[in-house]
Design a protein around this motif. Structure first.
Motif, PDB file in Angstrom:
ATOM      1  N   HIS A 146      -0.888  -0.404  13.043  1.00 63.32           N
ATOM      2  CA  HIS A 146      -0.942   1.069  13.262  1.00 63.32           C
ATOM      3  C   HIS A 146      -2.449   1.202  13.504  1.00 63.32           C
ATOM      4  CE1 HIS A 146      -1.282   5.369  12.066  1.00 63.32           C
ATOM      5  NE2 HIS A 146      -0.003   5.518  11.907  1.00 63.32           N
TER       6      HIS A 146
ATOM      7  N   SER B 141      -9.455   3.832  10.703  1.00 68.52           N
ATOM      8  CA  SER B 141      -9.676   4.366   9.597  1.00 68.52           C
ATOM      9  C   SER B 141     -10.567   3.369   8.454  1.00 68.52           C
ATOM     10  CB  SER B 141      -8.731   5.291   9.016  1.00 68.52           C
ATOM     11  OG  SER B 141      -7.638   4.419   8.416  1.00 68.52           O
ATOM     12  N   SER B 142      -9.722   2.224   8.736  1.00 70.32           N
ATOM     13  CA  SER B 142     -10.203   1.099   7.651  1.00 70.32           C
ATOM     14  C   SER B 142     -11.691   0.730   7.841  1.00 70.32           C
ATOM     15  CB  SER B 142      -9.433  -0.034   8.020  1.00 70.32           C
ATOM     16  OG  SER B 142      -9.691  -0.601   9.257  1.00 70.32           O
TER      17      SER B 142
ATOM     18  N   THR C 139      -4.796  -2.843   6.994  1.00 74.46           N
ATOM     19  CA  THR C 139      -4.320  -1.740   7.860  1.00 74.46           C
ATOM     20  C   THR C 139      -2.827  -1.833   7.859  1.00 74.46           C
ATOM     21  OG1 THR C 139      -4.389  -1.457  10.390  1.00 74.46           O
ATOM     22  CG2 THR C 139      -4.294  -3.718   9.884  1.00 74.46           C
ATOM     23  N   SER C 140      -2.237  -0.738   8.042  1.00 75.61           N
ATOM     24  CA  SER C 140      -0.907  -0.569   7.948  1.00 75.61           C
ATOM     25  C   SER C 140      -0.150  -0.948   9.025  1.00 75.61           C
ATOM     26  CB  SER C 140      -0.535   0.863   7.792  1.00 75.61           C
ATOM     27  OG  SER C 140      -0.921   1.550   6.365  1.00 75.61           O
TER      28      SER C 140
ATOM     29  N   SER D 190      -4.618   3.510  11.231  1.00 77.73           N
ATOM     30  CA  SER D 190      -5.063   2.879  10.048  1.00 77.73           C
ATOM     31  C   SER D 190      -5.914   1.872  10.643  1.00 77.73           C
ATOM     32  CB  SER D 190      -3.689   1.976   9.576  1.00 77.73           C
ATOM     33  OG  SER D 190      -4.154   1.650   8.162  1.00 77.73           O
TER      34      SER D 190
END
Length: 472
Positions: free
Chosen positions: A225, A231-232, A217-218, A228
């Motif tokens: 984030h 969406s992961s 994850t960003s 992120s």
């Protein structure tokens, strides 16, 4: 002790069989060159045979040149005997070929400074423990760890991390790696683990070694984030909210609440809170741990004494929520605790009697001074194209953002030619490396303060040619 099964001699006499066994042990190196052999009486007693049998075997080996007799001393394996059947020394490739002693300065090692270990205090407490606990120290340790140490850790977490924790929920283990292997067995089998990008590289190596599914994850300016993370599709996230390594980010209060809200969205969600160097905050107070804010019972808190004391004292701990603790006790109670009783009791008293707090205060002052001196040395070196230096508030490393067109790999290569071991922020990335280029991660915990200006000038030499080109 040399004991042989004489029932397996297949018709040979006892003397012949003993001779053959000893000869094989000499040939394959089990009996080392120059090693003194057991006395005739001792070997006879251990194997339930007569002294005469041993004498006959020894004399045969001496006659053939495998043993030599020394007057009033005994028999010895011949030291200059050479045989292709001897065990050969196996050379194992060094997994870290770049030795620390080769470097003029090593900014890549994120460890404690060994010279600051409180040897006199630790030795004093250890002597007290040896005298007070005696036989208890050599008995099997408690499954979860020493009750005294768990109690002192619970007190420490209450006063320093605003965590109300039962000592019964604390699990002691030899290092974070060991505790991870136990923790992963408690979490859902189909869990997907998220690591921060950029982030501490060892975590993903542990996940790969343990064979679990992981993603990344960003990071944002105020922590993970969240877009992120969602969406992961991760269900377990590893994070260091108090002080992220290597970015140095302190997760904002708002982001902490958002992360805890994500946690509550599914019973499959868990947070592993890694607080590895939370003690090194130089301004203000530490922010309360996520564990203390959690109401769902799905935050696992992990910490270690490797950074505050020494990695050689293999004591780390995790705090499990009640449901996970029950699962752990029911499924893994046959394991013995892996940490030494002596070191656990010593650390418990070290905490109880205030020695740890005093040591930490001295260490904080030292690291703060080291960071300031390194920052000053870099700023006073005009050949280093510094754009920004951050990281003075927490931890033991600085981030130095550079105004340069040199690729990170070239900066590292040129620094290496000057005896400087560097890490660039882009190396900590799984993806998105370009976003973090031209930033040095300078771990200064092991730096010699009297050499900082010299090292800074060497580092400046990396950019000499670039500066010369710009002037032309």
């Amino acid at each position: 002790m040399l004991i042989y099964d004489l029932e397996q001699r297949d018709g040979k006499s006892k003397y012949e069989y003993l001779y053959q066994c000893l000869k094989e042990d000499i040939l394959n190196g089990k009996l080392a060159e120059g090693e003194k052999m057991p006395s005739k009486r001792q070997l006879a007693k251990e194997n339930g045979i007569s002294v005469r049998t041993v004498i006959n075997a020894y004399e045969q080996l001496q006659m053939e040149g495998y043993l030599q007799s020394r007057e009033r001393s005994g028999y010895y394996v011949v030291s200059d005997f050479d045989s292709p059947l001897r065990y050969q020394k196996i050379t194992i490739p060094d997994p870290t070929p770049e030795k620390e002693e080769k470097w003029v300065a090593d900014f890549a090692s994120n460890t404690t400074v060994y010279e600051k270990f409180p040897f006199s205090m630790w030795t004093k407490v250890m002597r007290q423990v040896l005298g007070d606990y005696n036989l208890h120290l050599i008995m099997r340790g408690e499954f979860l760890g020493s009750p005294e140490l768990r109690y002192e850790i619970a007190k420490y977490l209450y006063h320093n991390r605003s965590m109300v924790v039962s000592p019964d929920c604390i699990v002691i283990g030899t290092g974070i790696e060991y505790l991870y292997s136990k923790l992963i067995g408690l979490l859902p089998e189909h869990a997907v683990y998220a690591v921060e990008n950029p982030g501490y590289r060892k975590i993903r190596l542990i996940y790969e070694e343990l064979g679990v599914k992981w993603t990344w994850t960003s990071m944002a300016e105020n922590g993970i984030h969240m877009g992120s993370l969602r969406s992961s599709q991760a269900t377990v996230v590893h994070t260091s909210p108090e002080h992220h390594y290597p970015l140095g980010t302190v997760m904002s209060a708002r982001r902490r609440q958002e992360l805890l809200k994500w946690l509550e969205e599914s019973e499959e969600h868990y947070i592993i809170e890694d607080d590895y160097d939370c003690e090194f905050r130089y301004n203000g107070h530490s922010i309360p741990a996520l564990f203390g804010l959690d109401t769902s019972g799905r935050v696992i808190y992990m910490n270690t004494f490797s950074k505050t004391l020494s990695p050689g004292i293999r004591i780390s701990y995790m705090v499990l929520p009640p449901k996970l603790l029950e699962r752990y006790v029911n499924s893994a109670n046959f394991f013995s605790n892996t940490s030494s009783n002596l070191e656990q009791h010593t650390l418990a008293r070290f905490l109880r009697d205030g020695y740890f707090d005093r040591h930490l205060n001295r260490l904080r002052k030292y690291y703060l001074s080291q960071g300031e001196k390194l920052k000053h040395a870099i700023e006073c070196t005009p050949t280093i194209p510094v754009e920004e230096i951050v990281g003075m508030e927490t931890g033991t490393h600085l981030l130095v953002k550079l105004h340069t067109e040199l690729p990170d790999a070239e900066v590292k290569r040129r620094a290496q030619d000057r005896g400087i071991h560097l890490c660039c922020l882009s190396e900590f990335c799984i993806e998105e490396q370009k976003r973090y280029e031209h930033v040095l991660v300078l771990n200064y915990s092991g730096m010699e303060e009297e050499r900082m200006q010299e090292v800074a000038e060497l580092l400046g030499g990396v950019f000499d040619s670039e500066i010369a080109e710009k002037r032309e």
